[in-house]
Design a protein around this motif. Sequence first.
Motif, short mmCIF file in Angstrom:
data_model
loop_
_atom_site.label_atom_id
_atom_site.label_comp_id
_atom_site.label_asym_id
_atom_site.label_seq_id
_atom_site.Cartn_x
_atom_site.Cartn_y
_atom_site.Cartn_z
N SER A 121 0.85 -1.19 0.00
CA SER A 121 0.00 0.00 0.00
C SER A 121 0.89 1.25 0.00
O SER A 121 2.11 1.17 0.21
CB SER A 121 -0.91 0.00 1.23
OG SER A 121 -0.14 0.23 2.40
N LYS A 122 0.28 2.40 -0.24
CA LYS A 122 1.05 3.64 -0.27
C LYS A 122 1.75 3.89 1.05
O LYS A 122 2.93 4.25 1.09
CB LYS A 122 0.11 4.81 -0.60
CG LYS A 122 0.83 6.15 -0.71
CD LYS A 122 -0.13 7.26 -1.06
CE LYS A 122 0.60 8.60 -1.14
NZ LYS A 122 -0.32 9.72 -1.47
N MET A 123 1.05 3.68 2.17
CA MET A 123 1.64 3.92 3.48
C MET A 123 2.75 2.91 3.77
O MET A 123 3.79 3.26 4.33
CB MET A 123 0.56 3.83 4.56
CG MET A 123 0.99 4.34 5.92
SD MET A 123 -0.41 4.38 7.06
CE MET A 123 0.33 5.22 8.46
N GLN A 124 2.55 1.65 3.35
CA GLN A 124 3.60 0.64 3.54
C GLN A 124 4.85 1.02 2.75
O GLN A 124 5.96 0.85 3.24
CB GLN A 124 3.10 -0.73 3.08
CG GLN A 124 2.23 -1.45 4.10
CD GLN A 124 1.74 -2.77 3.57
OE1 GLN A 124 1.10 -2.83 2.51
NE2 GLN A 124 2.03 -3.84 4.28
N HIS A 145 1.89 -4.97 8.39
CA HIS A 145 1.01 -3.81 8.61
C HIS A 145 1.83 -2.70 9.26
O HIS A 145 2.58 -2.96 10.21
CB HIS A 145 -0.16 -4.18 9.51
CG HIS A 145 -1.38 -3.33 9.30
ND1 HIS A 145 -1.37 -1.96 9.43
CD2 HIS A 145 -2.66 -3.66 8.94
CE1 HIS A 145 -2.59 -1.49 9.18
NE2 HIS A 145 -3.38 -2.50 8.88
N TYR A 192 0.80 -0.45 11.11
CA TYR A 192 0.33 -0.12 12.45
C TYR A 192 1.10 -0.88 13.53
O TYR A 192 0.88 -0.65 14.72
CB TYR A 192 -1.16 -0.41 12.58
CG TYR A 192 -2.05 0.57 11.84
CD1 TYR A 192 -1.50 1.59 11.05
CD2 TYR A 192 -3.43 0.47 11.92
CE1 TYR A 192 -2.31 2.46 10.36
CE2 TYR A 192 -4.26 1.36 11.23
CZ TYR A 192 -3.69 2.34 10.45
OH TYR A 192 -4.49 3.22 9.77
N GLU A 250 -0.41 4.71 13.28
CA GLU A 250 -1.87 4.68 13.26
C GLU A 250 -2.44 6.08 13.43
O GLU A 250 -2.03 6.81 14.33
CB GLU A 250 -2.38 3.76 14.37
CG GLU A 250 -3.88 3.57 14.37
CD GLU A 250 -4.33 2.55 15.40
OE1 GLU A 250 -5.51 2.18 15.38
OE2 GLU A 250 -3.49 2.14 16.23
N HIS A 306 -9.59 2.27 7.46
CA HIS A 306 -8.16 2.58 7.40
C HIS A 306 -7.33 1.40 7.88
O HIS A 306 -6.16 1.24 7.50
CB HIS A 306 -7.84 3.82 8.24
CG HIS A 306 -8.05 3.65 9.71
ND1 HIS A 306 -7.08 3.12 10.54
CD2 HIS A 306 -9.11 3.92 10.50
CE1 HIS A 306 -7.54 3.08 11.78
NE2 HIS A 306 -8.77 3.56 11.79
N GLU A 363 -7.05 -0.42 4.41
CA GLU A 363 -6.46 0.23 3.25
C GLU A 363 -4.98 0.54 3.42
O GLU A 363 -4.30 0.79 2.42
CB GLU A 363 -7.21 1.51 2.93
CG GLU A 363 -7.07 2.61 3.99
CD GLU A 363 -7.86 3.86 3.65
OE1 GLU A 363 -8.35 3.92 2.50
OE2 GLU A 363 -7.99 4.74 4.50
N ASN A 364 -4.45 0.52 4.62
CA ASN A 364 -3.04 0.82 4.84
C ASN A 364 -2.14 -0.41 4.86
O ASN A 364 -0.98 -0.33 5.25
CB ASN A 364 -2.87 1.61 6.14
CG ASN A 364 -3.36 3.04 6.01
OD1 ASN A 364 -3.21 3.66 4.95
ND2 ASN A 364 -3.97 3.57 7.05
N SER A 365 -2.69 -1.55 4.45
CA SER A 365 -1.89 -2.77 4.32
C SER A 365 -2.37 -3.55 3.11
O SER A 365 -3.57 -3.87 3.00
CB SER A 365 -2.01 -3.65 5.57
OG SER A 365 -1.46 -4.93 5.34
#
Length: 855
Positions: A287-290, A329, A331, A337, A347, A350-352
């Motif tokens: 994902s983008k955050m990952q 993840h 988080y 988080e 969320h 979607e963040n993983s």
Amino acid sequence: MVFTPTFPCSHRHRMTEQEEDEELLAESNKYAKVITRFEESPSYIINGTMRDYQIRGLNWMIDLYENGINGILADEMGLGKTLQTISLLGYMKHFRNIPGPHMVIVPKSTLRNWENEFKRWCPSLRAVCLIGDQETRATFIREVMMPGEWDVCITSYEMCIREKSVFKKFNWRYMVIDEAHRIKNEKSKLSEIVREFRTTNRLLLTGTPLQNNLHELWALLNFLLPEVFSSSEDFDAWFNTNSCLGDQSLVERLHAVLRPFLLRRLKSDVEKRLLPKKETKVYIQLSKMQREWYTKILMKDIDIVNGAGRTEKMRLQNILMQLRKCCNHVYLFDGAEPGPPYTTDYHLVENSGKMIVLDKLLPKLLEMGSRVLLFSQMTRMLDILEDYSVWRKYSYCRIDGQTSHEDRQRQIDEFNEPDSKKFIFMLSTRAGGLGINLATADIVILYDSDWNPQMDLQAMDRAHRIGQKKQVKVFRFIQENSMEEKLVERAEVKLRLDKMVIQQGRLMDNKSNALAKDEMLAMIRHGANEVFKGKDDEFTDEDIDVILGRGEEKTEELNKKLESMGESSLRQFTLDVPTNSVYQFEGEDYRNKQKAIVGMWIEPPKRERKANYAVDAYFREALRVSEPKAPKAPRPPKQPVVQDFQFFPPRLFELLDKEIYYYRKTVSYKEVEGKTPEEVMEYSAVFWERCSELQDCDRILAQIERGEAKIQRRASIKKALDAKMARYRAPFHQLRISYGTNKGKNYTEEEDRFLVCMLHKLGFDKENVYEELRAAVRSAPQFRFDWFIKSRTALELQRRCNTLITLIERENQELEEKERAERKKGRPKGLYVKSGKRGIGTQDGRGRRKKKVAE
């Protein structure tokens, strides 16, 4: 008179017909053993019938018993080693009239399962279970175990160690050890203790292949037949370890040795009714955050990633660990988080990338009527999955290393009961992988993969075992273009080599197990450029069928690649390492960006959903600009080493100090750079007069107060050490520490005495004093064999000295209080004596010390 004739052999006893018949019968019985072989499931096995290969396993163990041989039942996981063992002990009771006592030693997680299996298959065997706290165990031993109204005692490895004195009181007929690779090290505590128990027969159970070197194999054989395999040196010499991998005659010799002791069958060979499991590797985008966090982790140690710095194994392992968490993840890292407030919402998905695929896959499986086992290496990942299941309203169970024995069994029973509504069973791979039967599930999802592929196989076999009515499907989640791809690839190679070599009775070299530095570096580097280049890409919103289809294609490609590799190719397999630099990407040089990113790295604490995260502190630390440190004093030229036992004149020490001051003067070193003492004093007067005008006045004054307190603390410590040392003529020999209740177990009084005396001698407030103290410890002759104190780091010595200083200050305070009390009573100062430290000792007639007041 009756005449009785004499015969040459009249001294011999004439055997009667009855005596001769008995002797002939005894001789015939001596050489004619009663051989019992079962063609069908024994009558004492109820509530089901044994399969044909299980009956053959029972007959094999009976043959071992009749010939006085101990053995290893090494059937693949899921083939019913528990049932075969129970049938053997039932045979001992019903056919040999030997009900026990028998002992079954198993992992703690499988205790209740063994107990239930005895009740289900052979209730005529009275099985009891020794487990619980000390009080519960004492009651059980007194009221159940010692009276002996039982046949089989089931217990855990830990209980064997804790209650070994009780187990030594029994003469055990059969000792069975489940997961027997636990005793492959003959010097481990468990292995040493079980060897002390009195046993007639021994049986080892293991679902994993034989271990990877000759010595571990010898340890198992030595446990089974200590008289035959008494020397590991002779065993190694006989097999000639150096030629183990290429000498066919050696392999044949090993087969010949193992054949009488080892029985191993595979599910694919014997259990035709059990459909083979189907594994699909599901390759998932970050994902983008990952991607952002993955980049941060790589940039934090970019030098070692690029190979510019020293490839320290611990640093590489730490990078791999952080990357693995990021693949699961983000988080799992504190501060990632969003919040406060902290919410459980989309969320979380979607963040993983893995969570996005999982969120697509689970509704499809639920609609198909499947039930899911969900494995992860990380307990905190299970926390996130649990929150997700609550949010999506999926009924679930959960087991990890913290789950109690009773709660574990309750959840297993709930999941396995007919028409159970439980959809997901979440387990930590290692805590939930042994002896658990969850064949009511038909889907296994490996959220992440273990370093040891055998652990993942055990996880799959919780569902793929006898009793499974459907085909088991395994989905292994892998983050594409990440270190996980190489981790799985290496595990696949290890499994292929294991199947090719170990399953044939041969042994592998240990080098195949160790994760080398270059392999770790290859895993870290893999996909680095793709991560950097694609940092703005969004996760592709594909249908789950498309994702699974692509995963099946890649899985088939990898399988074909590995199948085409022979043993030599598998042994020489290396992970590809990119040679191009990872400093450059997208036309930017990230070499100089490392420092900016380092400050943003936070070591993640344990994740708790309802915790009040210290986000303010996080951002404050992340945005803080560090102030330049004051320049250190230049290091003078090396001076001669001066020891106290050389008795140099005191003038020498003054000259050495002057040399240091002269050197600093020649290099224009000043305590306050660029200012004279007069200028500093002038500024000080102005500062104290006008400091209230400063914006950060309170912060600056607080900093000054902390500095002053530190100076005063150093002075008080020096004063305490001076007072302590002044009480002894020869402190290196006479000094004593008043420990009170704080003695501790690690350091001896001799070591503490040396640390205190050397700290005082070197100078407490001297720079790098603890490095010098460490050097003094290592060169002290009295510690030449004391590896504990010689292996302490400077930081560990500093911590110990801080503890000792606290004890000394407390002692000084007590002495001062008692002296003040004595003065109040009218006694002159100096008359109080503590522990003879200020007195002159003499011996009385019984060898005790008398105390005399020093004059």
